[in-house]
Design a protein around this motif. Structure first.
Motif, mmCIF file in Angstrom:
data_model
loop_
_atom_site.group_PDB
_atom_site.id
_atom_site.type_symbol
_atom_site.label_atom_id
_atom_site.label_comp_id
_atom_site.label_asym_id
_atom_site.label_seq_id
_atom_site.Cartn_x
_atom_site.Cartn_y
_atom_site.Cartn_z
ATOM 1 N N LYS A 50 -119.489 23.802 81.128
ATOM 2 C CA LYS A 50 -120.223 23.978 79.868
ATOM 3 C C LYS A 50 -121.255 22.866 79.679
ATOM 4 N N LEU A 51 -120.861 21.614 79.975
ATOM 5 C CA LEU A 51 -121.777 20.479 79.831
ATOM 6 C C LEU A 51 -122.962 20.604 80.784
ATOM 7 N N GLU A 52 -122.706 21.072 82.007
ATOM 8 C CA GLU A 52 -123.790 21.242 82.981
ATOM 9 C C GLU A 52 -124.784 22.296 82.505
ATOM 10 N N ASN A 53 -124.284 23.396 81.984
ATOM 11 C CA ASN A 53 -125.170 24.458 81.489
ATOM 12 C C ASN A 53 -126.010 23.970 80.308
ATOM 13 N N GLU A 54 -125.358 23.234 79.415
ATOM 14 C CA GLU A 54 -126.087 22.715 78.243
ATOM 15 C C GLU A 54 -127.165 21.720 78.664
ATOM 16 N N LEU A 55 -126.822 20.827 79.604
ATOM 17 C CA LEU A 55 -127.787 19.818 80.043
ATOM 18 C C LEU A 55 -128.974 20.455 80.744
ATOM 19 N N ASN A 56 -128.712 21.472 81.558
ATOM 20 C CA ASN A 56 -129.814 22.177 82.237
ATOM 21 C C ASN A 56 -130.739 22.841 81.223
ATOM 22 N N ALA A 57 -130.145 23.404 80.183
ATOM 23 C CA ALA A 57 -130.969 24.034 79.129
ATOM 24 C C ALA A 57 -131.802 22.988 78.399
ATOM 25 N N TYR A 58 -131.221 21.840 78.120
ATOM 26 C CA TYR A 58 -131.960 20.760 77.440
ATOM 27 C C TYR A 58 -133.119 20.277 78.307
ATOM 28 N N ARG A 59 -132.868 20.145 79.605
ATOM 29 C CA ARG A 59 -133.937 19.693 80.507
ATOM 30 C C ARG A 59 -135.085 20.690 80.536
ATOM 31 N N THR A 60 -134.739 21.961 80.505
ATOM 32 C CA THR A 60 -135.771 23.003 80.529
ATOM 33 C C THR A 60 -136.647 22.936 79.280
ATOM 34 N N ASN A 61 -135.999 22.663 78.142
ATOM 35 C CA ASN A 61 -136.733 22.608 76.871
ATOM 36 C C ASN A 61 -137.432 21.273 76.642
ATOM 37 N N LEU A 62 -137.101 20.257 77.483
ATOM 38 C CA LEU A 62 -137.721 18.924 77.404
ATOM 39 C C LEU A 62 -137.562 18.268 76.025
ATOM 40 N N ILE A 63 -136.380 18.451 75.433
ATOM 41 C CA ILE A 63 -136.101 17.800 74.148
ATOM 42 C C ILE A 63 -135.351 16.510 74.441
ATOM 43 N N LYS A 64 -136.019 15.376 74.223
ATOM 44 C CA LYS A 64 -135.451 14.080 74.631
ATOM 45 C C LYS A 64 -134.105 13.786 73.979
ATOM 46 N N GLU A 65 -134.010 14.042 72.687
ATOM 47 C CA GLU A 65 -132.766 13.735 71.987
ATOM 48 C C GLU A 65 -131.607 14.578 72.530
ATOM 49 N N SER A 66 -131.882 15.863 72.816
ATOM 50 C CA SER A 66 -130.836 16.733 73.347
ATOM 51 C C SER A 66 -130.417 16.301 74.749
ATOM 52 N N ILE A 67 -131.384 15.882 75.567
ATOM 53 C CA ILE A 67 -131.061 15.405 76.918
ATOM 54 C C ILE A 67 -130.209 14.146 76.837
ATOM 55 N N ARG A 68 -130.583 13.264 75.911
ATOM 56 C CA ARG A 68 -129.799 12.038 75.734
ATOM 57 C C ARG A 68 -128.361 12.368 75.360
ATOM 58 N N MET A 69 -128.188 13.264 74.417
ATOM 59 C CA MET A 69 -126.846 13.657 73.992
ATOM 60 C C MET A 69 -126.085 14.324 75.137
ATOM 61 N N GLY A 70 -126.807 15.102 75.962
ATOM 62 C CA GLY A 70 -126.172 15.757 77.103
ATOM 63 C C GLY A 70 -125.608 14.755 78.088
ATOM 64 N N TYR A 71 -126.420 13.753 78.444
ATOM 65 C CA TYR A 71 -125.945 12.712 79.366
ATOM 66 C C TYR A 71 -124.809 11.890 78.739
ATOM 67 N N ASN A 72 -124.925 11.659 77.426
ATOM 68 C CA ASN A 72 -123.883 10.898 76.742
ATOM 69 C C ASN A 72 -122.551 11.660 76.759
ATOM 70 N N ASP A 73 -122.622 12.978 76.545
ATOM 71 C CA ASP A 73 -121.410 13.812 76.601
ATOM 72 C C ASP A 73 -120.800 13.782 78.002
ATOM 73 N N PHE A 74 -121.665 13.795 79.014
ATOM 74 C CA PHE A 74 -121.174 13.708 80.388
ATOM 75 C C PHE A 74 -120.479 12.360 80.623
ATOM 76 N N GLY A 75 -121.080 11.280 80.074
ATOM 77 C CA GLY A 75 -120.469 9.963 80.203
ATOM 78 C C GLY A 75 -119.081 9.934 79.568
ATOM 79 N N ASP A 76 -118.969 10.523 78.359
ATOM 80 C CA ASP A 76 -117.670 10.580 77.680
ATOM 81 C C ASP A 76 -116.660 11.392 78.491
ATOM 82 N N TYR A 77 -117.141 12.485 79.080
ATOM 83 C CA TYR A 77 -116.268 13.336 79.894
ATOM 84 C C TYR A 77 -115.727 12.563 81.102
ATOM 85 N N TYR A 78 -116.627 11.921 81.836
ATOM 86 C CA TYR A 78 -116.207 11.179 83.036
ATOM 87 C C TYR A 78 -115.278 10.014 82.667
ATOM 88 N N TYR A 79 -115.593 9.345 81.563
ATOM 89 C CA TYR A 79 -114.770 8.208 81.141
ATOM 90 C C TYR A 79 -113.349 8.667 80.791
#
Length: 436
Positions: free
Chosen positions: A118-147
């Motif tokens: 789910k996180l990968e799909n969301e991050l790919n969508a954010y990258r496509t839309n080029l919304i900086k805040e959404s991309i930041r949140m996507g990477y942050n969610d991934f960081g929380d997941y890995y941690y």
């Protein structure tokens, strides 16, 4: 004067106070109370560290208690690999309730795979839309997941990537704090120092509790690098507003212990008085650890017997501290050496028998310690081995004063000549020129 009184009068301890003041007993660490000071991953890693240390010391009961608590804490999270490691260490010695729970592991892993997809799909969508805040949140969610799942290196990379998509100072600070947390867990303290510096550059967005967290992190980095004076300064700058807000890394009691011991080992008497004893902020932390408070006051008051008693009683528990254990012996040696130097400083001669009693050692052992300090030029003295007396070598104050006066006169003469030369050059409008 009784023999004991004579020792104390020569700097050992104060008789009236020492006999009334209770010395802490070398009680075994209360693991449950200790673990209750922390939250998150550091609570588990500290428990596992205690289990490993107790295993080395053949303290099986304490080891199994730490493993039992670690087992229960891990099951509150999602780190199945760490769970399997703990189960292997327990090895069935705690009964069926603390064995392998394959169903729980499969459920958590399956849920984790779904979450990751789910996180990968969301991050790919954010990258496509080029919304900086959404991309930041996507990477942050991934960081929380890995941690959460124990992939610390991947968590650090994800948190670091959010830096490129930060649009406000608060975002930058959030990124730095996340990176610092993971770096401390990984033991990568060079990253800690780097991200502390980056966070401090956005001073306008820093709130007091965050400033204290950064100072704690910087203190841990200096401690790991064995820069004890710098570590002490950072811990002493922590404000009481820290409270329990950084329990995923450090407890307020740790601030008092780390800061107090590092200060004792590296500060001179003036600094110890002004920056530790008279520091109203740090006093609040010291109240949480009365043993450290008392040993600092005893050291400053030259009550070395009492101070060394406190240090001796604290040592076993300090060796179970995940950040401090590697430094305990070095800090203790430095504190003891400072006490020896401070004890001998006021006297022209010192009876080694009395001094040995004050420091609870043998005359032979004390002699070796003093010889090392004399050889290292930390004590200006010589030892009469036959009579067991230490004689101080005091500098010739009169000769030293004359030398300082002559040096000051020469410096004054040189400065006056330079000023006269410059005045003459200006008067005659002389300008130096050089050919290119």
């Amino acid at each position: 004067m009784e023999p004991d009184d004579e020792i104390y009068a020569n700097g050992g301890a104060d008789v009236s106070n020492n006999r009334k003041r209770p010395i802490i007993s070398s009680e075994q660490l209360d693991i449950e109370a200790y673990a209750g000071l922390y939250t998150g991953r550091t609570k588990i890693t500290r428990l596992l560290f205690i289990a490993d240390r107790c295993g080395q010391n053949n303290n099986t009961a304490m080891k199994m208690e730490a493993l039992r608590m670690a087992y229960e804490e891990i099951k509150k999270g999602e780190n199945t690999q760490l769970f399997r490691d703990v189960v292997q260490k327990i090895d069935g010695r705690l009964g069926s309730n603390y064995g392998m729970d394959s169903a729980w592991c499969e459920m958590v892993d399956r849920r984790a795979d779904q979450r990751k997809e789910k996180l990968e799909n969301e991050l790919n969508a954010y990258r496509t839309n080029l919304i900086k805040e959404s991309i930041r949140m996507g990477y942050n969610d991934f960081g929380d997941y890995y941690y959460a799942h124990g992939y610390l290196a991947d968590a650090f990379k994800s948190y670091a990537r959010t830096r490129d998509y930060c649009t406000t100072s608060k975002h930058v600070i959030h990124t730095c704090m996340s990176a610092i947390l993971v770096s401390i867990e990984m033991g990568q303290f060079t990253h800690v120092t780097s991200y502390v510096s980056k966070a401090e550059q956005t001073a306008e967005a820093l709130e007091p509790p965050t400033v204290s967290k950064l100072r704690c992190a910087a203190g841990l980095a200096h401690l790991e690098a064995k820069k004890y004076k710098l570590a002490a300064r950072k811990f002493l700058e922590v404000s009481p507003e820290l409270g329990n807000s950084y329990n995923e890394v450090i407890a307020p009691q740790d601030v008092a212990t780390y800061g107090g011991l590092c200060a004792l080992a590296s500060f001179d008497r003036t600094e110890l008085k002004s920056k530790v004893i008279d520091n109203p902020n740090f006093r609040n932390f010291l109240e949480l650890v009365p043993e450290v408070r008392e040993l600092i006051h005893d050291f400053y008051s030259s009550h070395y017997a009492s101070c060394l008693d406190y240090l001796g009683n604290l040592k076993a528990n300090l060796m179970l501290d995940i950040h401090l254990h590697d430094h305990v012996q070095t800090l203790y040696d430095q504190i003891r050496n400072k006490a020896l130097i401070q004890y001998t400083h006021p006297f022209v001669s010192v009876d080694l028998h009395m001094m040995a009693n004050a420091f609870k050692t043998t005359v032979a052992g004390l002699g070796k310690e003093l010889e090392a300090l004399i050889a290292d030029n930390q004590i200006q003295a010589r030892i009469d081995s036959h009579n067991k007396i230490l004689y101080a070598r005091h500098a010739d104050q009169r000769n030293a004063t004359f030398q300082r006066v002559l040096q000051t006169g020469n410096e004054f003469d040189r400065d006056v000549r330079a000023m006269l030369l410059r005045a003459n050059l200006i008067k005659h409008e002389y300008k130096a020129s050089r050919k290119l």
